[in-house]
Design a protein around this motif. Structure first.
Motif, mmCIF file in Angstrom:
data_model
loop_
_atom_site.group_PDB
_atom_site.id
_atom_site.type_symbol
_atom_site.label_atom_id
_atom_site.label_comp_id
_atom_site.label_asym_id
_atom_site.label_seq_id
_atom_site.Cartn_x
_atom_site.Cartn_y
_atom_site.Cartn_z
ATOM 1 N N VAL A 25 0.840 -1.203 0.000
ATOM 2 C CA VAL A 25 0.000 0.000 0.000
ATOM 3 C C VAL A 25 0.870 1.247 0.000
ATOM 4 C CG1 VAL A 25 -1.639 1.346 1.401
ATOM 5 C CG2 VAL A 25 -2.014 -1.097 1.037
ATOM 6 N N MET A 26 1.932 1.248 0.797
ATOM 7 C CA MET A 26 2.819 2.400 0.848
ATOM 8 C C MET A 26 3.427 2.678 -0.521
ATOM 9 S SD MET A 26 6.203 3.112 3.145
ATOM 10 C CE MET A 26 7.198 1.947 2.255
ATOM 11 N N PHE A 27 3.867 1.630 -1.226
ATOM 12 C CA PHE A 27 4.480 1.842 -2.531
ATOM 13 C C PHE A 27 3.440 2.139 -3.609
ATOM 14 C CE2 PHE A 27 8.111 0.030 -0.367
ATOM 15 C CZ PHE A 27 9.058 0.978 -0.718
ATOM 16 N N LEU A 28 2.222 1.663 -3.456
ATOM 17 C CA LEU A 28 1.142 2.045 -4.368
ATOM 18 C C LEU A 28 0.887 3.544 -4.240
ATOM 19 C CD1 LEU A 28 -1.158 1.290 -6.333
ATOM 20 C CD2 LEU A 28 -2.597 0.955 -4.325
ATOM 21 N N ILE A 29 0.844 4.038 -3.018
ATOM 22 C CA ILE A 29 0.652 5.474 -2.782
ATOM 23 C C ILE A 29 1.832 6.262 -3.348
ATOM 24 C CG2 ILE A 29 0.523 7.259 -0.986
ATOM 25 C CD1 ILE A 29 -1.095 5.141 0.668
ATOM 26 N N SER A 30 3.054 5.746 -3.176
ATOM 27 C CA SER A 30 4.225 6.414 -3.751
ATOM 28 C C SER A 30 4.088 6.514 -5.261
ATOM 29 C CB SER A 30 5.512 5.660 -3.401
ATOM 30 O OG SER A 30 5.784 5.749 -2.032
ATOM 31 N N GLY A 31 3.652 5.427 -5.891
ATOM 32 C CA GLY A 31 3.464 5.437 -7.338
ATOM 33 C C GLY A 31 2.380 6.408 -7.774
ATOM 34 N N LEU A 32 1.317 6.509 -6.975
ATOM 35 C CA LEU A 32 0.241 7.458 -7.296
ATOM 36 C C LEU A 32 0.720 8.904 -7.234
ATOM 37 C CD1 LEU A 32 -2.744 5.834 -5.366
ATOM 38 C CD2 LEU A 32 -2.609 6.189 -7.845
ATOM 39 N N ASN A 33 1.655 9.175 -6.347
ATOM 40 C CA ASN A 33 2.129 10.543 -6.146
ATOM 41 C C ASN A 33 3.401 10.886 -6.903
ATOM 42 O OD1 ASN A 33 0.096 11.334 -4.290
ATOM 43 N ND2 ASN A 33 1.115 10.132 -2.726
ATOM 44 N N LEU A 34 3.968 9.934 -7.626
ATOM 45 C CA LEU A 34 5.277 10.128 -8.243
ATOM 46 C C LEU A 34 5.153 10.417 -9.734
ATOM 47 C CD1 LEU A 34 8.356 9.962 -7.825
ATOM 48 C CD2 LEU A 34 8.199 7.554 -8.384
ATOM 49 N N PRO A 35 5.420 11.645 -10.147
ATOM 50 C CA PRO A 35 5.415 11.947 -11.579
ATOM 51 C C PRO A 35 6.577 11.215 -12.270
ATOM 52 C CG PRO A 35 5.373 13.968 -10.277
ATOM 53 C CD PRO A 35 5.654 12.831 -9.344
ATOM 54 N N LEU A 36 6.315 10.667 -13.438
ATOM 55 C CA LEU A 36 7.333 9.928 -14.185
ATOM 56 C C LEU A 36 8.536 10.810 -14.492
ATOM 57 C CD1 LEU A 36 8.055 7.227 -15.399
ATOM 58 C CD2 LEU A 36 6.856 7.896 -17.482
ATOM 59 N N THR A 37 8.304 12.101 -14.726
ATOM 60 C CA THR A 37 9.418 13.004 -15.020
ATOM 61 C C THR A 37 10.379 13.096 -13.834
ATOM 62 O OG1 THR A 37 8.083 14.892 -14.317
ATOM 63 C CG2 THR A 37 8.124 14.399 -16.682
ATOM 64 N N GLU A 38 9.834 13.080 -12.613
ATOM 65 C CA GLU A 38 10.684 13.128 -11.415
ATOM 66 C C GLU A 38 11.523 11.856 -11.297
ATOM 67 O OE1 GLU A 38 11.184 15.654 -9.159
ATOM 68 O OE2 GLU A 38 10.076 16.778 -10.668
ATOM 69 N N LEU A 39 10.926 10.722 -11.593
ATOM 70 C CA LEU A 39 11.670 9.464 -11.539
ATOM 71 C C LEU A 39 12.771 9.446 -12.595
ATOM 72 C CD1 LEU A 39 11.940 6.775 -10.107
ATOM 73 C CD2 LEU A 39 10.297 5.824 -11.727
ATOM 74 N N ARG A 40 12.470 9.937 -13.788
ATOM 75 C CA ARG A 40 13.498 10.002 -14.847
ATOM 76 C C ARG A 40 14.664 10.883 -14.415
ATOM 77 N NH1 ARG A 40 9.147 10.629 -19.350
ATOM 78 N NH2 ARG A 40 8.893 8.468 -19.964
ATOM 79 N N MET A 165 1.642 4.438 -10.589
ATOM 80 C CA MET A 165 1.978 5.375 -11.662
ATOM 81 C C MET A 165 1.015 5.207 -12.833
ATOM 82 S SD MET A 165 6.127 5.273 -11.463
ATOM 83 C CE MET A 165 6.422 6.613 -12.608
ATOM 84 N N GLY A 166 0.601 3.973 -13.108
ATOM 85 C CA GLY A 166 -0.369 3.731 -14.171
ATOM 86 C C GLY A 166 -1.713 4.361 -13.848
ATOM 87 N N LEU A 167 -2.152 4.213 -12.605
ATOM 88 C CA LEU A 167 -3.414 4.827 -12.192
ATOM 89 C C LEU A 167 -3.339 6.352 -12.263
ATOM 90 C CD1 LEU A 167 -4.370 2.552 -9.165
ATOM 91 C CD2 LEU A 167 -5.492 2.647 -11.406
ATOM 92 N N ARG A 168 -2.181 6.885 -11.948
ATOM 93 C CA ARG A 168 -1.972 8.338 -12.011
ATOM 94 C C ARG A 168 -2.108 8.848 -13.438
ATOM 95 N NH1 ARG A 168 0.839 12.542 -9.400
ATOM 96 N NH2 ARG A 168 1.967 13.877 -10.851
ATOM 97 N N ALA A 169 -1.687 8.014 -14.397
ATOM 98 C CA ALA A 169 -1.704 8.425 -15.803
ATOM 99 C C ALA A 169 -3.110 8.388 -16.410
ATOM 100 C CB ALA A 169 -0.770 7.528 -16.614
ATOM 101 N N ILE A 170 -4.044 7.715 -15.765
ATOM 102 C CA ILE A 170 -5.405 7.648 -16.294
ATOM 103 C C ILE A 170 -6.080 9.005 -16.120
ATOM 104 C CG2 ILE A 170 -7.696 6.602 -15.983
ATOM 105 C CD1 ILE A 170 -6.249 4.059 -14.998
ATOM 106 N N PRO A 171 -6.614 9.554 -17.209
ATOM 107 C CA PRO A 171 -7.278 10.855 -17.081
ATOM 108 C C PRO A 171 -8.472 10.786 -16.143
ATOM 109 C CG PRO A 171 -7.188 10.130 -19.397
ATOM 110 C CD PRO A 171 -6.641 9.025 -18.545
#
Length: 173
Positions: A25-40, A165-171
């Motif tokens: 759950v913690m890493f799911l939340i991290s993925g939801l809040n993490l812009p791909l540009t920041e990870l790059r 991150m995938g869920l974040r990308a969904i409009p």
């Protein structure tokens, strides 16, 4: 008041809820809040990444093996076997959950923290036995299955982050 409630095998079942659910759950939340540009950006900063990894694997193990361990042994504070255990502990990478959680709480760069948590733990599968061999010799360098370690890291960290991150990308609907 009732320690049995939170003990292993108790009604709360911390061995399941913490290890199997809450880390994901913690890493799911991290993925939801993490812009791909920041990870790059975090991955692309090679100099900083090399410095961080050198510190994660280099400094604690060397300082423990060559300074702290011998000093504790000479002072009679620890037995040689306990010093060996301390050296093994110093060869391990950081825990995944605490590094990201503390970075987030301190309003630090979660993308960098997440990258290094995953990278150091994956690299640690190979680097840790090598460091233990270097510091303690061949008799102490046997560790568990690399496949099991990669599988556990993938299911607990990579999959939840990618899903988030995938869920974040969904409009937004």
């Amino acid at each position: 008041l009732a320690p049995g409630v939170g003990a292993t095998g108790g009604p709360v079942r911390p061995e399941f809820t913490v290890n199997q659910v809450m880390i994901r759950v913690m890493f799911l939340i991290s993925g939801l809040n993490l812009p791909l540009t920041e990870l790059r950006k975090a991955v692309a900063n090679v100099r900083a990444n090399a410095l961080i990894q050198a510190f994660v694997f280099g400094f604690p193990a060397a300082a423990t093996a060559y300074v702290l361990g011998p000093a504790l042994k000479a002072a009679g504070v620890l037995t040689p076997r306990l010093v060996d255990g301390l050296v093994v502990l110093a060869c391990l990478p950081t825990t995944i959950g605490s590094g990201v959680a503390l970075t987030n709480a301190a309003e630090g760069n979660v993308a960098v923290s997440l990258f290094h948590a995953v990278f150091s733990n994956l690299a640690g599968i190979f680097i840790t036995p090598a460091l233990i061999f270097i510091y303690l010799g061949a008799d102490c360098a046997s560790v568990g299955s690399p496949y099991a370690a990669v599988t556990k890291l993938t299911s607990q960290v990579l999959v939840p982050v990618v899903v988030g991150m995938g869920l974040r990308a969904i409009p937004a609907i």
